[in-house]
Design an enzyme around this catalytic site. Structure first.
Site, mmCIF file in Angstrom:
data_model
loop_
_atom_site.group_PDB
_atom_site.id
_atom_site.type_symbol
_atom_site.label_atom_id
_atom_site.label_comp_id
_atom_site.label_asym_id
_atom_site.label_seq_id
_atom_site.Cartn_x
_atom_site.Cartn_y
_atom_site.Cartn_z
ATOM 1 N N ASP A 1 32.039 35.223 45.143
ATOM 2 C CA ASP A 1 32.910 34.743 44.060
ATOM 3 C C ASP A 1 34.049 35.719 43.803
ATOM 4 O O ASP A 1 34.038 36.869 44.272
ATOM 5 C CB ASP A 1 32.111 34.507 42.776
ATOM 6 C CG ASP A 1 31.472 35.779 42.240
ATOM 7 O OD1 ASP A 1 30.958 36.584 43.061
ATOM 8 O OD2 ASP A 1 31.480 35.982 41.010
ATOM 9 N N GLU B 1 28.993 37.232 40.703
ATOM 10 C CA GLU B 1 28.935 38.674 40.456
ATOM 11 C C GLU B 1 29.956 39.088 39.396
ATOM 12 O O GLU B 1 29.755 40.080 38.701
ATOM 13 C CB GLU B 1 29.212 39.441 41.760
ATOM 14 C CG GLU B 1 28.922 40.943 41.678
ATOM 15 C CD GLU B 1 30.121 41.787 41.242
ATOM 16 O OE1 GLU B 1 29.916 42.978 40.941
ATOM 17 O OE2 GLU B 1 31.265 41.260 41.187
#
Lengths: 352, 352
Positions: free
Chosen positions: A71, A125
Site C-alpha cells: 500500500d 502498513e
C-alpha cells in the site's frame, strides 16, 4: 492487469506505481501479484485478504522472510509514474514499490535459493496499526511467517538498518486547584507546576546503548501539552503527552516502568506502546546478509514492522532501495540503478 | 407587569427575580423599570435600548451615579424566587437584583437628595464586553454618565470595594524546529523550551501597591497552554496564554509594556485588555460615602464595570448587598436584612 516479471526491476517498479494501491484499496495490486506468482511452479501461495505469502519449499535448513507492504499513502498528483534521467518518480516509488519489485524479481528469478524463502506482500502498513496486514498474519497465522531471519524491504538507502527502537506515549497529568485569576493565590496553577515536568524532560539523559553491536539512541520528549479552563481561571489540570523512544534491549513493560519512575510525582497513563526489535546480527543468516550487502549496518531508530517479527522471536533488519526521507512526499522518487543494485546483491546472496 | 416601589426592598428584589432577564432578554424588566420610574415627577428619564438613565435635576453642586445591571446569567431552576428564614433565593438575587432593588427604592423615596443622582440600569453585563449596556452608554452618550463619583451596586457583602484592577491577556509564543521524534536531536522542542516561560511565571514577584490608600495585589498567571503537532513529531510551537491582573496605578499601555519586558525573549501578542479603575477615595463624595457606609474599604481585585467610569475620569467604587461568591451559582441567595441595611445607609447618605 498483468505484471511481467521478465522486465527490468526499474520498469517493474514503474508498473507497480501505476497500479494505485492506497491503503484499503490494494485489491487490484494484490490480484496482480497473486496471479503472476501463482504461475511460478517453485512457489506455494497463500492469500489472506490483500496479503500474499509465497514460499519456496526446498527443505533447506534455514528460512528467510522477505517482506514488504504493497500500500501507499494517498496519491498527490504523482501517479502515473514518470522516468527522467534514470530516476523514477511517483507515489510509493521509494516507499516501497521499489522494494516490492525487488521481492517479485527475486521470487521469479531465484528458483533454487540456498535458504528457503518466504515472500510476504501485505496491506495497510500506512494507516492505523490494527489494520496492518503483517500484524494480521502474525496474530492469525504466525506459522506462515516462521523463519530464522527476516528482511523488511523498506527504503534504507541501501544500508542495513538493524532492528528498531520501541515507542511509547504516556500522559503525565499535573493537578492543581482552580481559582479566579484575580485571586490566583487562592488556587494552585497546574500549568505553572507543569514546569517541573518540563524540567524533568529537559534534564533527562537518554541512553545510547549498544545492542547486538549496533548503537541505538533513545529519546524522551513532550509531543503535546494542554491546559486551561478559561481566560480568568487558574487552571487545575495540565496534561503533558510524552513520547519515549527506547532501544530494543528494553521491553515495553520495562519502558513503562521507567516512565512511571521518571514521572513518579505525577499521574502517568500509558496511551500506546509498541516494543522494539533486536537486530539479531549475530545470527548466521543475518551475518551473511550484512556481509553480502556491504557497508556498515546501523541501528534503526524509528519503529518499523520489523518489531512484528521480533515479537514472533525472529530477528529482523530493514534493507531496501530508496531514500526514506522522500517517503510520503509529493516529489517521492528512487534511482533505478539503486533498485537494480539491491536486486543484484540480494539475488547473489540468495543464490549462495 | 408592574413594579410597586412602596413594598419593602426584600419583596421588591423577589419581584425583580421573578421577571426573568437573562442577558439579551431584558426588555420586559427594562419596560417595567421605565414605567415605574416614569411615574416619578422628580426624575427625568432616558432609555437607550434596554438601558435606562433616570436623573434628578436639582442643581446640586455634586452629582453621583448609582449603577447596576439588570441582566442575569442563565436561569438554573432557580426562578421564581423563594424566601425562607429571611433569605431570598433565586437567579440574580445577589448578582444583582438586590442592588437594583436598592436603586429603585432610593429613586422613589429620596426625592430631594443632597447631591444630584443619576440612576443607571443597564443590560448585557454578564456576556461579552462589547454588548455591555454601560459600555454602550459611555461610548455613545458619555454626558449622560457625567458625575463626580459613581457607585456600582454589585454584591460586595456590604463593604466598599474601591476601584478595580485591570486585566490583560497575552499570548507568549515559543518557537522550535520540527523533527521526527525518533530523531529528536535534529529538532528543537518548543514545549520543552516553554519551560523557560513557566520559570519566568513561577519566579515572578507580583506587586502589592497602595493606590489612593487601598492595597491592590497583582498577579501574572498562565491560564492556558497548548502545543503539539502529532504523536511522533517534535513540536515547533508552544503557546502560553497569560493573564495579567494589574493595579489601577498602571495604565493598560504600561501593563502591555511590562509584559513585553517580562517575556522579552519570546513573541508576545496582547489578546485583550481592560484597564483598571482608581478608587478615588480622596474625593469628598467618595470619602463621605465610605464614612457613611462604615467598615474598612478594601481594594477590588477583579475587574468590574467601575473601570468604565474610570475611563470617563469618574472615580468609582463597588458597594452592594450580597455575597459575590454566590454569584452565578445555582443556590444564589441574599439575606433580606442585608438588602434593607444597604438601602437604609444609602438613603441616609443621600439625604444628608
Amino acid at each position: 492487469m498483468d505484471l511481467d516479471l521478465s522486465t527490468g526491476v526499474g520498469e517493474l517498479t514503474a508498473r507497480l506505481v501505476d497500479v494505485p494501491s492506497v491503503s484499503g484499496d490494494e485489491a487490484p495490486l494484490a490480484d496482480a501479484i497473486e496471479s503472476v506468482l501463482g504461475s511460478l511452479p517453485h512457489l506455494t501461495l497463500h492469500r489472506d485478504g490483500n496479503a500474499i505469502v509465497a514460499r519456496t519449499e526446498l527443505g533447506r535448513t534455514q528460512r528467510v522472510v522477505l517482506a514488504g507492504h504493497i500500500d501507499t499513502v494517498p496519491i498527490a498528483d504523482n501517479v502515473p509514474s514518470t522516468i527522467s534521467g534514470g530516476v523514477l518518480y511517483g507515489c510509493g516509488s521509494a516507499d516501497m514499490k521499489a522494494g516490492v519489485a525487488v521481492q517479485l524479481k527475486l521470487a521469479a528469478s531465484v528458483s533454487e535459493p540456498v535458504m528457503d524463502v518466504t515472500y510476504v506482500f501485505y496491506d495497510c502498513e500506512e494507516i492505523v496499526s490494527d489494520r496492518n496486514g503483517l500484524g494480521r498474519l502474525s496474530r492469525q497465522s504466525p506459522d506462515r511467517l516462521a523463519s530464522d531471519f527476516a528482511i523488511l524491504l523498506e527504503p534504507t538507502d541501501g544500508v542495513v538498518e538493524g532492528g528498531c527502537q520501541g515507542t511509547m506515549r504516556a500522559e503525565v497529568t499535573v493537578r492543581g486547584e482552580r481559582a479566579h485569576s484575580a485571586r490566583s493565590w487562592l488556587g494552585r496553577n497546574a500549568i505553572h507546576d507543569a514546569g517541573d515536568v518540563l524540567e524533568v524532560l529537559r534534564g533527562y539523559q537518554p541512553r545510547q546503548p549498544v545492542v547486538d553491536s549496533l548503537t541505538y539512541r533513545e529519546g524522551l520528549n513532550a509531543v503535546a501539552i494542554g491546559g486551561g479552563v478559561a481566560g480568568n481561571v487558574i487552571p487545575d489540570e495540565c496534561l503533558v503527552t510524552v513520547n519515549f523512544r527506547f532501544a530494543p534491549d528494553l521491553s515495553a513493560d520495562a519502558a513503562a516502568d521507567h516512565l512511571r519512575d521518571v514521572f513518579g510525582r505525577w499521574d502517568v497513563t500509558i496511551v500506546d506502546e509498541a516494543g522494539g526489535a533486536r537486530p539479531g546480527l549475530q545470527h548466521p543468516a543475518a551475518a551473511s546478509f550484512v556481509a553480502a550487502m556491504g557497508g556498515t549496518p546501523r541501528a534503526k531508530l524509528g519503529w518499523t514492522d520489523v518489531a512484528r517479527f521480533d515479537a514472533l522471536g525472529i530477528p529482523a533488519v530493514n534493507f531496501g532501495p530508496g531514500d526514506p526521507m522522500l517517503a510520503h512526499t509529493r516529489g517521492e522518487h528512487v534511482w533505478i540503478s539503486d533498485i537494480e543494485a539491491c536486486e543484484a546483491k540480494m539475488a547473489a546472496w540468495l543464490s549462495g
